[in-house]
Every structure is written in structure tokens, then in C-alpha cells.
Design a protein around this motif. Sequence first.
Motif, short mmCIF file in Angstrom:
data_model
loop_
_atom_site.label_atom_id
_atom_site.label_comp_id
_atom_site.label_asym_id
_atom_site.label_seq_id
_atom_site.Cartn_x
_atom_site.Cartn_y
_atom_site.Cartn_z
N GLN A 1 -7.88 -4.92 -1.32
CA GLN A 1 -6.65 -5.68 -1.51
C GLN A 1 -5.73 -5.06 -2.55
O GLN A 1 -4.56 -5.40 -2.61
CB GLN A 1 -6.93 -7.15 -1.87
CG GLN A 1 -7.65 -7.39 -3.18
CD GLN A 1 -9.15 -7.47 -3.03
OE1 GLN A 1 -9.76 -6.61 -2.41
NE2 GLN A 1 -9.77 -8.50 -3.60
N ALA A 2 -6.25 -4.17 -3.38
CA ALA A 2 -5.41 -3.63 -4.45
C ALA A 2 -5.67 -2.14 -4.69
O ALA A 2 -4.74 -1.37 -4.87
CB ALA A 2 -5.65 -4.40 -5.74
N GLY A 3 -6.93 -1.73 -4.77
CA GLY A 3 -7.23 -0.30 -4.88
C GLY A 3 -6.65 0.35 -3.65
O GLY A 3 -6.57 -0.28 -2.60
N ASN A 4 -6.23 1.60 -3.76
CA ASN A 4 -5.46 2.10 -2.61
C ASN A 4 -5.31 3.60 -2.56
O ASN A 4 -5.39 4.27 -3.58
CB ASN A 4 -4.06 1.49 -2.65
CG ASN A 4 -3.31 1.98 -3.89
OD1 ASN A 4 -2.77 3.07 -3.91
ND2 ASN A 4 -3.31 1.17 -4.94
N LEU A 5 -5.03 4.09 -1.37
CA LEU A 5 -4.45 5.42 -1.17
C LEU A 5 -2.99 5.26 -0.76
O LEU A 5 -2.19 6.18 -0.90
CB LEU A 5 -5.18 6.19 -0.07
CG LEU A 5 -6.66 6.51 -0.25
CD1 LEU A 5 -7.13 7.44 0.86
CD2 LEU A 5 -6.93 7.13 -1.61
N GLY A 6 -2.65 4.09 -0.22
CA GLY A 6 -1.32 3.88 0.36
C GLY A 6 -0.33 3.25 -0.59
O GLY A 6 0.75 2.83 -0.17
N GLY A 7 -0.65 3.17 -1.88
CA GLY A 7 0.23 2.55 -2.85
C GLY A 7 0.66 3.53 -3.92
O GLY A 7 0.86 4.71 -3.65
N GLY A 8 0.77 3.02 -5.15
CA GLY A 8 1.19 3.88 -6.24
C GLY A 8 0.81 3.25 -7.57
O GLY A 8 0.18 2.19 -7.59
N GLY A 9 1.18 3.88 -8.66
CA GLY A 9 0.84 3.31 -9.96
C GLY A 9 1.23 4.21 -11.11
O GLY A 9 2.07 5.11 -10.97
#
Length: 708
Positions: A66-74
Motif C-alpha cells: 500500500q505504500a512501499g513502492n517502485l511506482g512512486g517516489g520520495g
Amino acid sequence: MAGSAPSLNEIQEAGQRFQPLWSARGMVASQEGRASEAGAAILRRGGNAVDAAVATAFALAVTLPQAGNLGGGGFLVLWLPGASPAAGRGCLGNAGSGGLGDGSWPAAAAAGASAPLHAAHVTHASKGEAPAGAPSAAPAPFRIGASPELTLGQGFAVAVNFRESAPAAARADLFRRADGRVDRQRATRSLESTAVPGSVAGLLLAQRCYGRLPLQAVMAPAIGLAEQGVPVDRELADSLTAALPLLAVDPTSRALFLRPVGQGGRPSKGLAASPGARTGANTEGMGTVARSPQAAPGSIAASQHPKGWAPQSAGGARSTAQLAPAATPSAPGAASPALRALHPGEILRQPLLASTLRRVARDGEAGFYRGPVADALVRLMRQRGGLIRQADLSAYRAELVRPIAGRFRGHVVLSMPPPGGGLTLLQLLGLIEPFDLQTSGAGSAATLHRLTEAMNLAYRDRNTWLGDPASMASPPPDLLAPAYLDQLRRSIDPARHRPAASLSVPPPPRRESVNTTHLSVADSSGGLAALTTTLNFAYGNGVSVPGAGFLLNNEMDDFTAAPGQPNGFGLLQGEANAIIPGRRPLSSMAPTLVFRPDHTPWLATGSPGGSRIITTVAQVLLQRMLWGANLATAVAAPRMHSQLWPDRLALEEGFSPDTRALLGRLGHSLQNAPAMGAANSVEVLAPQGSGSLGVADPRRGRTLAVGE
Ligand code: DON
């Protein structure tokens, strides 16, 4: 009474109700236990704080979908002892390292006030100009060629900006309907809501420039977790059930996280993989599950999802075309069975994600931003109305930037500059610093009132002035100038809440939404890493990339879709954060490091929570620095939040009825809020070599601190 009560020492009672975990060496605290274990294993293998943070983040992409990702950023803020290896690895161009005393650290900071501000930027640099209509001129705007590294104590600090960026085809009015209202569905649940993912570029950049181990070693735990699978625990099962209507409408997400009702079952024993359960491989891409005939509550027929959840393209076209046959169990158009989320105890195996991770470990950025993974992502975008094209992926760069720095009560505080939330955090701390909150005390109405009024002023400035500095015509004003902070502070009435309407413009409804995730690492040499990453909402827009096994963000909603209209976190933002191709949306994420007055590394913290991130981080710091709480108590303490609009003071459980009544009398409109944030934090003990402390925020069920 015969004899006297034993002293505290004799019965060895602790001074505080919560205790951090101690390790003789390093520490990892994250939102999910297996991911923390992965990071701690990397420390044990000789990795430093950066290696461990990157390993944990990749593992979270597997275990915390739900939060860890490859498709997001940070964002990542780090400090390491000794000399930086980055120049020798070709990461800094010609830029050297700058100290606190150079141009980016105005005299104001050294004098004790929170200070400066504009990130030195390796890849983007623009000349600053005097701001028009601003409180005061920015003292040190971007400096071309300036180093992103900052010398501090016996080491150096740097930040990594891997925030997603708007694709080239995005326009300022992207989400506005003909009547001018924002189309919330398209802004959050369509493929247009996805900005160009930054996580892979950011984690790889950090590891290449500052890690110690080979990338393959650092990514190995995540690959293993994706391949072998992780037993679903209760919190993940609940989270998937809550997201079921969202995930059910995307064929790839459906195959990854949902099962037909009647397929698979409930293991009878606890949350661990049930040893007696029969397991077997499902259709490829669906993972392996324990089987039993029981149906689950909370199931939904994929074809019967509530109206309004279905992803739509800009042109209104919808397609459920499956781009990678391996990832879906049923052909498009096939009758959809009733669906349920994975049950506790079932195994979530993600072989497609494992192969994407393996490709990244082998080929680096090219394994994600080019080749089959990029092709699948772009194909999905084309078929379902998304904006991202190969050129956007090829152009994406994570950036090394100079952390934003300030002081609070003698401590150096480093955080993430815009588009991160660190400037607002430092502004808030700067407003609060002279207040005698030690005397008024944690949790008192007088303290909460002052915090609220300061938060509202900081959020007004955030929403008015801030955006991605890399694409602003002129830099924002110096919102941390001591004279400006004094002026703002004087405007706070200690006896009366100032209604939001008297501080700024329009009204707003507000909606709660979660998920982002924060992890903190300390290594045995005092190295610190604070890393916050997000898909924006839980599971992003709910769409997964066919054949590649990862979810996509809906970060475009963090831009100002239309001035005066709230985003998913109720934030009313301004033109400075309008959608512009290549721009990164303003974020509240504020991974933060604190140093002792002698500049030795002290603590790393940060949080999810959308607009509540900045205020959560501020309260952890206040608890620790002002009110004598140890790290565990500081993280556990009840939190409050105010963000100007909506004009409400949100309180977690734990504040007394008396306090609430007093706040009501000061004019605050109170709101009982669900638990805010998850500030997984670590601390380095002094003197160096005495080990570290870790705290997993008790607000989430899967958080864990693990010692090296
Ligand atoms: O960057 C931001 O400010 C938001 N996209 C963060 C979202 C978030 O924290 C949701 N999690 N709880």
C-alpha cells in the motif's frame, strides 16, 4: 507501616512508560517487520546506513504494497561520517562539499534561529531573484554548481530528491472540468493521476553514490521476499480488504492481491504461514496461496464495484486490456467472479515483481526506465489514457540536493527542502522556538493553542509560496528570515484562535486518506538515514503495471489542480504548485535528522500522514527536545494537527477532557482524529560506539525496529 517503600532504583522501574529498543550497533525502524529485518541484515553484512535504508525501502516495495513502492517516489536525507565517496564515484560533477558556514547557511542560522533555504542542486540550478511582494528577500538562492553536500561535524550530509515529476503532456488544467471544478476521480484514480515514478532512480542514486555494498547484495533480500512470498498478516489483509473496490477494477492489481471468493482459505492458526496449509501455484502472477473452500467477508464482485472507482482515461475511454498475459487470471471481458482480499496466513508471492527487481539489480536504472518494464508501463498508459511516455521515463533523474538546515534550541535540524516538507517544518519550529512550552507543558491547552496557531501560519505560507524550486520563475521569499518569523509570532493571540478565514482565502471540505511510509536507519559508525516514500494514497491509483508487478502512484493530486480547491489532504494550494511538465509536486514528506549542539549525529525521524507529516515530525522533535521524553515516549505521545484549512484542530485520543474544553473556549473547533502518522525513528547514543536506539511507531500494526 513497617519499613519504607523501596526506592525506584531498588525495584528498577523505568522512568517512562515506553522504551526504545537498544542495539550495541546499528538499527533499522520501518513500517513492516520483514523489511526492517532486511535492512538490519544488510548492516550485519557490513553495509552502512544508506545500504540498509535502500535495502529496507526495496523490501517495503514487496511487503507493504500500500505504500512501499517502485511506482512512486520520495526523499532521503542522510549523514555519514568521514569524507564523502560521491565525488570519486562521479556523482558530484565539479561541485565540492560546502559547510554550514558557506553561502547556504546564512548568519541567521548560526545566530540561533532556524534558517536558510534554497537547495543547492546538482542537476537543476537557476538564478534567484528578489521575490516580489514577499516578506523578505531570500538570502541565498540557488547557486550554480554548488555542492549538494554539507559538511557537518565529523562527516557530511546530503539529500536525495526522487519525487515523481509531471509528464511532458501534463497541463495546468489537467484535472479541471468544464465548470472549473476539479474532477477528483481523474485526479486520484485514473492513469492521468500518475506522475513519472522516481523511487528506483532515487534509491539507486543514493546507493551508488553513498553505499558500501554492491547493489545486488542490497537488493537481494527484497528479491527473496518477492520470490518466496510473505505470509499475509492481519493488518495487510484488512488494508487489502479496505482497498478491494479500488484494486478489483484493475486486472493486474486484481491478480496480484485478490482471489476469487471460494478459492483459498483461512488458515486456522494465527498470522504466520500455516504449516499445515496446502499451498500451490495459481495462475502465474497471482502468487501462491493456502487453499480452503471458505469464502471471505468483505468480498466484492469485480464487475460490481461501486460507481466512481473505475479508472477513466481523459477521453472517457476505459480498457481492461491485459498487456502481459502472465499477470492476469482471466481474459478481458470474462465474467468476473466475486473477489476477496488475501486472508491472514496466505502467502503473497510476487514473481513478476521479483523479476522486475532482479532486472533493476542487474541493469540499474535502465532496468526500469527502459526496456521491458518501461515498455509495459508506457503501453498501459497509451491504452488507458495515461500521459507517461518513454521520453518522460528516459528524462527522469533523481537529484542530490543540499538538505535544508536550521537550528532548534541549539540542535542542528536537517530536513528535505522543497518540494519536500522541511521548509515548513523549520518555519514551524522557528515560530515555536521562543515560546516557553516547557513551562506550559506537553498536552496543555496553552501549548496546543500556540502550536495550532503556528501551524496555521506555516501552512498558509506553504500553500501560498511553495512549489518545486526547480521550475519556479523566481524563488520563494525567505520564509525563515528571523524578522519575518518574529512578525508572524507576534500576530499570534495567546488567548484566542484566529479563524482561518482571517488568515487567508477560500473554504474546503476535507477527506482523510493514507499511505506513505517512513524508515530510519542508524549504523554503528553514527551514519543516519531518514527515508520517506509514497504512492500518495494507499495503493496509489490502484493500477499495477502488467507483467512488471508494481502499483502506480497518484501523485499528480499533490499539485494544485485548481487554486482554492482542496486536494486529497484538504490542502488549498497555490499557483506556485500548479501542474507544469517536468515539475515535481509539492510534498509534505519531511525525512529529518537532528544533531546535538556539538554536531554529533543524534536522531533520524519522519512520517507518513499526508499533510500531517510536518506536524507529526515537529511534535516528535518537541517531545524529545523540550519535554524530556525518551525516543519511545516521544513517538508514542498523543498528536495534534492543524493546517489552516479546514479550520479545525485535530486531536488524537489521549488529550484530557479538561484540555479539550479549554481549547474550545479559546475558539478552536475540535475534531477527534484517527491516529496520525507512523514516525519510525532511531537515535545514535553518545559517545559514539555506545550503540543506538530504535522505535517503531505503535500506531501501525506491522512496524518493527530491529537491531543490527
Ligand atoms: O507527498 C505528500 O505530501 C503526500 N503524497 C504524502 C501522502 C501520504 O503521506 C499518505 N500517507 N499516509
